[in-house]
Scaffold this motif. Sequence first.
Motif, mmCIF file in Angstrom:
data_model
loop_
_atom_site.group_PDB
_atom_site.id
_atom_site.type_symbol
_atom_site.label_atom_id
_atom_site.label_comp_id
_atom_site.label_asym_id
_atom_site.label_seq_id
_atom_site.Cartn_x
_atom_site.Cartn_y
_atom_site.Cartn_z
ATOM 1 N N THR C 81 0.792 -1.233 0.000
ATOM 2 C CA THR C 81 0.000 0.000 0.000
ATOM 3 C C THR C 81 0.823 1.282 0.000
ATOM 4 O O THR C 81 0.322 2.334 -0.357
ATOM 5 N N SER C 82 2.104 1.195 0.396
ATOM 6 C CA SER C 82 2.849 2.429 0.628
ATOM 7 C C SER C 82 3.813 2.756 -0.500
ATOM 8 O O SER C 82 4.673 1.943 -0.845
ATOM 9 N N TRP C 83 3.715 3.943 -1.030
ATOM 10 C CA TRP C 83 4.605 4.357 -2.104
ATOM 11 C C TRP C 83 6.028 4.595 -1.616
ATOM 12 O O TRP C 83 6.959 4.542 -2.407
ATOM 13 N N ILE C 84 6.191 4.863 -0.332
ATOM 14 C CA ILE C 84 7.573 4.933 0.164
ATOM 15 C C ILE C 84 8.188 3.542 0.136
ATOM 16 O O ILE C 84 9.344 3.360 -0.272
ATOM 17 N N ILE C 139 4.465 10.295 -7.775
ATOM 18 C CA ILE C 139 3.290 9.487 -7.423
ATOM 19 C C ILE C 139 3.150 9.427 -5.899
ATOM 20 O O ILE C 139 2.048 9.496 -5.357
ATOM 21 N N LEU C 140 4.287 9.320 -5.231
ATOM 22 C CA LEU C 140 4.283 9.254 -3.765
ATOM 23 C C LEU C 140 3.636 10.497 -3.171
ATOM 24 O O LEU C 140 2.784 10.431 -2.286
ATOM 25 N N LEU C 141 4.056 11.652 -3.653
ATOM 26 C CA LEU C 141 3.455 12.894 -3.170
ATOM 27 C C LEU C 141 1.973 12.917 -3.516
ATOM 28 O O LEU C 141 1.141 13.342 -2.723
ATOM 29 N N ALA C 143 -0.016 10.558 -3.574
ATOM 30 C CA ALA C 143 -0.824 9.692 -2.710
ATOM 31 C C ALA C 143 -1.219 10.398 -1.421
ATOM 32 O O ALA C 143 -2.020 9.869 -0.652
ATOM 33 N N SER C 144 -0.683 11.593 -1.203
ATOM 34 C CA SER C 144 -1.183 12.424 -0.096
ATOM 35 C C SER C 144 -2.436 13.105 -0.587
ATOM 36 O O SER C 144 -2.426 14.251 -0.997
ATOM 37 N N ARG C 145 -3.541 12.395 -0.486
ATOM 38 C CA ARG C 145 -4.747 12.848 -1.175
ATOM 39 C C ARG C 145 -5.279 14.187 -0.681
ATOM 40 O O ARG C 145 -5.824 14.956 -1.454
ATOM 41 N N PRO C 146 -5.133 14.514 0.610
ATOM 42 C CA PRO C 146 -5.675 15.816 1.002
ATOM 43 C C PRO C 146 -4.870 17.015 0.499
ATOM 44 O O PRO C 146 -5.322 18.138 0.618
ATOM 45 N N ILE C 147 -3.689 16.774 -0.047
ATOM 46 C CA ILE C 147 -2.885 17.896 -0.539
ATOM 47 C C ILE C 147 -3.088 18.003 -2.043
ATOM 48 O O ILE C 147 -2.401 17.348 -2.840
ATOM 49 N N TRP C 150 -0.407 18.398 -4.673
ATOM 50 C CA TRP C 150 0.419 17.250 -5.002
ATOM 51 C C TRP C 150 -0.352 16.146 -5.727
ATOM 52 O O TRP C 150 0.241 15.377 -6.488
ATOM 53 N N HIS C 288 -2.962 21.294 2.963
ATOM 54 C CA HIS C 288 -4.045 20.322 3.162
ATOM 55 C C HIS C 288 -5.398 20.930 2.886
ATOM 56 O O HIS C 288 -5.637 22.115 3.131
#
Lengths: 882, 208, 303
Positions: C81-84, C139-141, C143-147, C150, C288
């Motif tokens: 699940t994690s892009w990191i 893509i990782l950034l 995945a911070s959907r509230p931002i 990004w 955010h």
Amino acid sequence: MKAQPEVKAQSQETKEDVWIPTSCGGCYAQCGILCRRVNGVIVEMEGNPDTPAGSGRICAKGTAQLMTLYDPHRVNYPLKRTNPEKGVGVDPKWERISWEEAYDIIVTKLKKYLETDPRGGYFQATTVQTSEIRFAVIAFMRAFGFKNYWVSGGGLWCGNGAHFMNGIMHAAWSIIPDFNYNNYTLYFGCSKGHGAGHAALQTAQQVADARARGMRAVVFDPYLSTQAAKGQEWVPIRVGTDGALALGMINVLLNELDIYDAQYLKIKTNAPYLIQPDAHYKRDKATNKPLIWDTADGKAKPFDDKTIKDYALEGNYTVDGASCTPAFQLFKEHVKKEYPLEKVAKITTVSVSTIRRVAKEFGENARIGSTITIQGKELPLRPSAAIFFRGSQGHVNAGWTSLSIDLLNHIVGAADVPGGAMGHGSPVCHGLPETGKPDTVPYACDDGLMVVKGWVYDHKPYPLRKPAPPTRLDLQDMFPSSVYNAFTICTPDWEKYLETFKIDYRPTFMVNFGSNSVMTMGNAVDVTENFLKKFEFIFSFNIYNNEFTEAVADIVLPDACFLERYTPCVTFPSTFCHPTGVDHWVWQIRQPVVEPLYERRDFNEVMLEIAKKLGIEDKYYDAINKVIPIRYGGDMSPKYKLDPKGQYSWQEVCDRVLRDRLGDNNGLEELKKTGLVKWPNKVEELYWRWFVPVRVPIYFEYFIEAGEQLKKVAESFGMPEIADYNFYKPLAQWNPCPSHTMEGSEYDLWAFCWRPSFHTQSSTQNNPWLDEISLDDPWVYLIQINEETGKKKGLKDGQMIWVENPIGKRIKGPVRLVHGVHPEHVCIAGCHGHWARGTPIATGKGVFFDDLTECDLAHTDSLTQGSDTCAKVKIYACKEKA
Amino acid sequence: MRYGFVIDLKRCYGCYSCQVACKAANNTPKGIDFASCLQGEVGTYPNALRQMLPTLCMQCAEPECLKVCPTGATKQDENGIVTVDKDLCMGCKYCMMACPYGQRHTVAEWASYFPDAEGELDAYQQYAKSKWEDKNGYGIATKCDFCIDRVKEGKQPACVEACPAKARYFGDLDDPESEISILIKRERGFQLNPEFGTEPSVYYLPAR
Amino acid sequence: MLLKPQSKWTWLVAAYLFLAGIGGGAYIVGVVADWLGGEWAVISKIGVVLGFPCVLVGCAFLVLDLGKPENFWRAWMRPNTSWIARGTIVISVFMVVGAIHFGFWLWPFNSLAGADGARHAIGLLGALFAFGTAIYTGILLGASRPIAFWSTAMLPLLFLVSALSTGVMAVIIGAMVGGGAEGPILALGKADILLIIAEVFVVVFYLQATHRLPESRASARLVLMESVAPLFWIGVAGLGLIVPLVLEITGAFALGGTGAEVAAIVASISGVVGGLFLRQVVLAGGIHAPLKAGRFEYAVSKV
């Protein structure tokens, strides 16, 4: 002072984990709390679910006291001032001394004054720890022999007007709606249920329950305060004009809608009393009692005559050749003539249609004539109330504004009955079944008007004090209803007043308990230079070194905070802070959760010790015996009365007072287990109005004589201008503040202050948890101005501005442009903007409002000597960065 | 059993008591509040309104923080409580970016509440610091866990107990007869920012 | 309501994003050069040599940014699940492959220097992971959907184009320092003109897409007009795009000889530095979504 902490948390192993019940002292709500002590350190604070004073809840200020107890900035040792210079901002250059040396210095000084002239002493005390002051302050003053006393901002700003007028009309300190049954409340400049102070947490629950039930609140406020935001309707109003609004509404009720509770007015007020042409009561020749006109029998009778069938409220009647009118009719005509809606709208900026509509809603919601049965007794149900407090009464019209607003309640019979405006804290107590104490049931004077049995002071709100040549340094005892005076002492005219009124002594020493009069009374420099610096010797009990101690204190004593001391009576006198509308009475104590840390000591213990060292402890004990009756509802019984020849510790005093009030088995040791004694509330106590045969005035006939007497006394000293005698008239009036008389000037805005619920006056700002909240909060540390107003002045949100009053005193702070402020106003949270070295977390944060206010006669209520807390100002950009 | 909260905005009067009660109960360091209260104003004078929004971790049923956590430090128990294993967390702060509610927190150290005081921390801070370090730490993600330790002892979360207006409720969302389930249904409880699909366990009742 | 940007991911993270981009981009240039062969051989070496070391140094910055660096090795554990986690795997593989590729020219593997087929194959694999390295951070950034600033498809594209462009410019610098290969340098310069023009378009589309939501509009205001604006206009638009573009165009078509060389080096240094500033601008602009309750909106402010 950077204290080296001497108290360590003990090893991780838990040797002790106990919960101690006590009473919070974070503000003057005095909620019951439980404190958890682990290995000698207080680590948790929670509400005590057992008490109706909070019902298990605790607010931010209470929880945050964990920080205050161990704050390294606390005064932990006695300090002596080594810098002889005094003044605002001066560095006192404290030197730590021992308690022995402190006592030595204090007792030596005081002994000198005791022997030469004790009268020049002055006691200054905080209103936050009121239970403490009723013993040490009053007993010491009496024992020593001086009368001078005030609570600076805590008193003057707060309630010179409100408390006395509520005392006259409700036997109580404040008024709140009966949240149990109320449907409609008008809030005038007050926060009840949405703030701090008197029974705050209980009222917070009560108002939330009432709101859920459908209670509506219409809030008159220049500011979209919390209560305005929670209310159904916010009606912005020009500051200081609430009294005019209330009288306009009464005009609508009486003259347009014919809505009034005739039954209530006839039996429970002096509305039917006949008034003769000279404005006084028409009195019966035989009994001297005020007369009424019995419409059924067609003749005048004394008001309490047993044969009365009905009372006239209107008409003209000839009695002994004089044409007399019932007070009600005079009042009705008066409001019609003096407070037409167009005039009221102009004064208040509330539209005529709104005034009319709200008055109608208020009147209709009162449901005059309806009843309800509670505990088997049928009572009037009047689910309308009009309440007020600090904001609306903090003006030149303090006394009359308080009365005018409350008169709305009496017009519709909504006073101390289900649904109506209730005296608060709950004033009428029959006492514990076992002891009959505290007994605070009011009674009637010869004229039938209500006299309180229990009160917070010796000087009852009614009958008014008879004006006489003053003996106090603030001349307070010359005035009929003043509680505290500021205008006499905080201006350069003090010496002139003393000479004129032939006060033959001068200030010598001051004892201060926690009050910060430099910061909370008005312009800091004025208060310091004109008043405080006139004292030869000042010693002060503080938990922090603050603006007051640094400016003028000679000795500072490390005060034990509420977590470190005993107080026997916290929720009584009930009218100060006991919750109203709850099922039980509760008598709470305060006990140390930890022994005082470092060298802190309990104020009550120290004052008693000083009394002993001065050899006046016999008078001290005697004074305590005399303090108890009016405040705690009844004389001390012989068994527990303090023997003046005896020797008591403070704990022993507490123990005796408790056993005397609560019964042989309720001494200090027993109370320490639960922190409280509870007993059920009766309907006769809660909704007492129709159970107690008393009346209240809607026509203030006795003001006339009071004013004449005051004038006579003042004239005899050659200074009749000490008051405006127009205030001493029998019918309600509205008078402007100086700020209302400056139309067209460059000072185009009104500045006023508000209180956030998470601070207590000037004493909590050094608490880091409360400071964190304040930094997060978008409004509390800033100057709020209406966005349109700000834009017109070319201001940008966040920039630094100056706010300047008409005599050139100015303050600065960052501006916040909002929609929640009436466009003519500048809105600042009061008691911030500290500058003391002793409170580094508080210093430099927030805005210091008080410098904008003035303490002179023009800014004082002639009726109650309350202070005007608004100012006309102009604002402009400040070059500094925010 | 899925633990949830209801916060009644009609009762809340913006006193910050929950924020401070949480701080005291969880011994959070300076700079961290697990329950933080936000203030807001809308409208144009005179038709303006103000309302406080008390926030806390939403213990989402579909937590973004858990998805983005690279080490697996972020976990969710069978009752929906999202926790951080302090031994696994590396402090990348991705969860802080991903959480729509700003409810993941980190500090580098215990900064004294009295920064100018010399010498050791005072007794209370020593206690608080050691309690914080028992359960949390520095440099790692930390968060509200609905006071699950108190709940296990049969108590309510600290913020619920403190609230003077009784505006906060805690209970089981999976039980349709629980107080919070009934409140949500009857008073039209809503979640914050449902567009992120996080399915929060905290519901708000409308202010008016 | 004052919307504030996040403050947790700043220069250390920007440095990683930048170095990962440069490393991936340079490596791809190296692989392409390897296939072209001939005078491109030295270019190929430079590109490959820059590849994994840049990413490795970048990782050092990431580890420095961690709150608990000793747990850095756990970063790969949740790739589901994690892009990191996914990115950690991708860059790890890239670094290993890159190292192997690099090793082809090192003792004791120089014997394989001639094994073109194997090297090309390794290069292809490496290029694949280099591509992943260059694009996954966007893509990782996202995945911070509230931002909202990004979470747009334009961001990975922007990072990819920037990675390629800064990779090319890094290789140019390396080649100029090393000497020789003027032909390829000129060709790279011309290629970079196209990349920068593409990047300009992507930046414009990226900023244009911010009109969609109030929080992304706030980000755009922050970046174009408020506190981050100087960094954007001078650092990104100026140093990152306009300066290299102008110099490369004049250098390629107007100047010749040393003039062109100087222009090329100045342009490349400027462009490379701009790439770092671009990453920081993106991070510094991250705001955010406000919390919405009825008519009210509240800023998420302590991130």
